[in-house]
Design an enzyme around this catalytic site. Structure first.
Site, PDB file in Angstrom:
ATOM      1  N   ASN A 167       0.838  -1.197   0.000  1.00 46.34           N
ATOM      2  CA  ASN A 167       0.000   0.000   0.000  1.00 46.34           C
ATOM      3  C   ASN A 167       0.873   1.246   0.000  1.00 46.34           C
ATOM      4  OD1 ASN A 167      -2.947  -0.888   0.248  1.00 46.34           O
ATOM      5  ND2 ASN A 167      -1.857  -2.186   1.736  1.00 46.34           N
ATOM      6  N   GLU A 168       1.200   1.650  -1.205  1.00 47.58           N
ATOM      7  CA  GLU A 168       2.110   2.779  -1.393  1.00 47.58           C
ATOM      8  C   GLU A 168       1.432   4.087  -1.001  1.00 47.58           C
ATOM      9  OE1 GLU A 168       4.963   2.005  -1.697  1.00 47.58           O
ATOM     10  OE2 GLU A 168       5.525   0.833  -3.452  1.00 47.58           O
ATOM     11  N   PRO A 169       2.228   5.167  -0.845  1.00 54.55           N
ATOM     12  CA  PRO A 169       1.652   6.465  -0.505  1.00 54.55           C
ATOM     13  C   PRO A 169       0.435   6.776  -1.377  1.00 54.55           C
ATOM     14  CG  PRO A 169       4.023   6.625  -0.516  1.00 54.55           C
ATOM     15  CD  PRO A 169       3.690   5.230  -0.966  1.00 54.55           C
TER      16      PRO A 169
END
Ligand code: GLP
Length: 631
Positions: A167-169
């Site tokens: 869950n990237e930025p």
């Protein structure tokens, strides 16, 4: 103390700044055995009730010691996993289950193949699903979790972007299992595994933040100094979708399980006087005063009583007098770390210098875990040591060959083949045959196949050439570069290296032969499974074996930080300034590593930041500074 069953929020005064419960353990082995014991208890409790346990699992180097401990519990203490159902967090998109970097294969190798978990109980997102089927496949994954009764305990690691799973930025609080585009930093971090950033998949399938937060319990593990900053932001900062791990603050039973190094930026560790009383010795005073100076952006000598009192450091004045006196003593402490003579200045009073004056010409061993590490971190210092007449040897501990992309190997093999042609033997000489063989092997293995021995050797040779060139720019003659080729590296792969006695023996032999007066090394704070850490352990253990010998008692160990972090001003015991010319020279040395991505090698910025910080404390204004801690 029980990690899993205690409340989710911090309780004590010391933990005032922490918005998610954090447990600090000495090292990953301690943390993992506590966590594994809790998991085992949960599994057994459910077994007794005839029920299943649903575990959410993670990949990466972080959970490896945890999985090892689960395997040990199974093999030695009869823990059965028959009633366990697992869901993995994520998988790279486009990788088949057998791909050497797929999380599916990782889980089999690290855990599933060694325990009695029924195959049908294993769930991992499918990386091979076609783009038009991704949506359905993700929905199905969510459905399966629900049907299993939800996740009882989700294990997490944390990426450098603060991601959990992938869950990237930008991932929202309510995101669910889906396909995601990987962040640049994440891809760069995976570059070594995939033999170059270009080979790292661009997409992955990951459980969403919402999926993860729906688990009944969450335990996020983090080991090593490289994770310290992001752990602090996730635990103490505000909840933000820029750092998906910060959402753990909103969960009622989440725990960060961190080792000493990963906890080092938490307020209770980093600025302990803000949350309780501390023993004000010289080191602590230096730490607090340099922090005050950076915080108020005022040189140390201009701090006034009010600055101390306003920021929770007033206790220093009660113990040590006026700001004026404390300022002067800290100013001197910092000033005395600065030296243009990293090997000691012969014939001078060395009582306030970081290194002793005698012997005037020292035997110096510089350990570099991978070929570029030492050049990047202390290229300028190496240059000075040589100029100042010391006998310096650069020990390249591992070949670094696993990092070299196929492209570079292909280029060199093709040159060799052409040369054999030019020499008129039609490529039939040993060299020509070898080159064709390597080219064929490269072709056969494809982008992601394992390197053959020939390919490995060629890649190592390429880096050997590059490090020799780089060392030469720093003033080191080719015959002063020693290639140690530690066996654990030759036999292993990134994130899965295993150090053995033979590695320690190899380092011991080197130390015994050279009996240095000074050693430069790194890896003391990295992730325990990182190559740098293992390299450092070989030195530590080898030195332990010699601890009664006279040369060891007279040998100083200087520790440098790797490329990802820099020392805080208060941690620096020796600061070696660099002129603009020296910085240029170092840049030139680093550029010799053509087979490694230059972005990865960019370290001059760090040296300039250290210099700016010293300038801000009120020291002289240098172009750049290389910094060291006393080991
Ligand atoms: C990847 C994984 C994460 C993991 C992170 C950190 O991005 N998808 O689940 O936490 O890497 O990896 P490591 O544990 O090797 O530091």
């Amino acid at each position: 103390m029980s990690i899993l069953n205690s409340p989710g929020k911090q309780q004590t005064q010391k933990e005032l700044y922490e918005k998610t419960r954090s447990v600090i353990v000495k090292d990953s082995t301690t943390g993992c055995s506590q966590l594994a014991a809790e998991v085992a208890a949960l599994i057994r409790e459910r077994q007794a009730q005839g029920e299943n346990v649903v575990l959410g699992l993670a990949t990466g180097s972080t959970p490896v010691p945890f999985y090892k401990e689960l395997i040990r519990l199974h093999q030695e203490e009869g823990l059965s996993f028959k009633n366990v159902i697992t869901f993995n967090l994520d998988e790279y998109h486009g990788l088949a289950p057998d791909h050497r970097e797929s999380y599916n294969r990782f889980m089999r190798e690290q855990l599933f193949d060694h325990i009695d978990l029924p195959k049908e109980n294993i769930n991992i997102p499918d990386g091979t699903v076609s783009l038009d089927a991704v949506y359905e496949s993700c929905l199905d994954y969510e459905k399966r979790i629900e049907e299993a009764g939800g996740i009882d305990l989700q294990i997490l690691g944390i990426g450098r972007t603060g991601h959990i799973g992938f869950n990237e930025p930008g991932s929202s609080r309510d995101s669910r299992t889906r396909m995601i585009t990987l962040d640049r930093i994440t891809r760069r971090d995976a570059a070594a595994d995939f033999l170059g950033e270009a080979n790292v998949p661009r997409h992955a399938i990951t459980m969403g933040v919402g999926t993860i937060l729906a688990a009944k319990r969450l335990v996020l593990m983090a080991w090593g100094g490289n994770k310290a900053e992001i752990v602090q932001q996730a635990v103490e900062g505000k909840v933000t979708d820029r750092i998906s791990a910060s959402f753990l603050q909103e969960h009622s039973n989440a725990t960060f399980l961190v080792d000493d190094a990963a906890s080092s930026q938490l307020t209770r560790v980093h600025l302990p006087w803000l949350v309780g009383s501390v023993k004000w010795d010289g080191k602590m005073i230096k730490r607090a005063v340099t922090w005050l100076s950076h915080r108020f952006e005022k040189p140390v000598l201009r701090l006034v009583d009010g600055d101390y009192n306003e920021s929770g450091a007033g206790e220093i004045l009660t113990a040590s007098g006026r700001a004026y006196d404390v300022n002067i003593s800290v100013f001197d402490m910092v000033k005395h770390t600065i030296t243009g003579w990293p090997g000691g200045k012969p014939g001078t009073d060395d009582s306030h210098r970081p290194e002793r004056a005698e012997p005037a010409s020292k035997r110096v061993l510089i350990f570099s875990p991978e070929p570029s590490d030492a050049i990047m971190s202390l290229g300028g210092t190496i240059h000075r040591l040589i100029e100042q007449g010391h006998q310096v040897k650069l020990v390249v501990q591992t070949s670094g060959g696993l990092r070299v992309p196929d492209l570079a190997a292909r280029k060199f093999a093709a040159i060799l083949q052409e040369m054999a042609g030019l020499l008129g033997d039609g490529g039939s000489s040993a060299g020509g045959e070898y080159a064709s063989q390597v080219l064929k092997q490269l072709e056969d293995k494809g982008a992601f196949g394992d390197d053959t021995l020939d390919i490995k050797r060629l890649k190592a040779l390429i880096l050997r050439g590059e490090v020799r060139d780089a060392a030469q720019v720093c003033g080191l003659a080719a015959d002063t570069v020693v290639f140690q080729d530690l066996p654990f590296y030759e036999k292993g792969r990134y994130r899965q290296f295993q150090m053995q006695q033979e590695d320690v023996d190899s380092t011991a032999a080197l130390l015994q032969e050279y009996q240095p007066n000074q050693i430069y090394a790194t890896g003391h704070l990295a992730d325990p499974s990182a190559l740098q850490t293992l390299c450092y352990r070989t030195i530590e253990q080898a030195l332990e074996g010699f601890k009664d010998e006279a040369w060891v008692k007279d040998c100083r160990l200087w520790l440098y930080r790797g490329k990802e972090s820099e020392l805080n001003s208060y941690e620096i015991d020796m600061a070696v300034p660099m002129s603009p010319e020296q910085l240029d020279l170092k840049g030139e040395a680093i550029r010799k590593f053509q087979s490694i991505s230059q972005e990865e090698l960019d370290s001059s910025g760090r040296n300039q930041t250290t210099a700016k910080r010293y300038d801000q404390l009120g020291m002289a204004e240098y172009e750049a500074i290389e910094s060291f801690e006393r080991g």
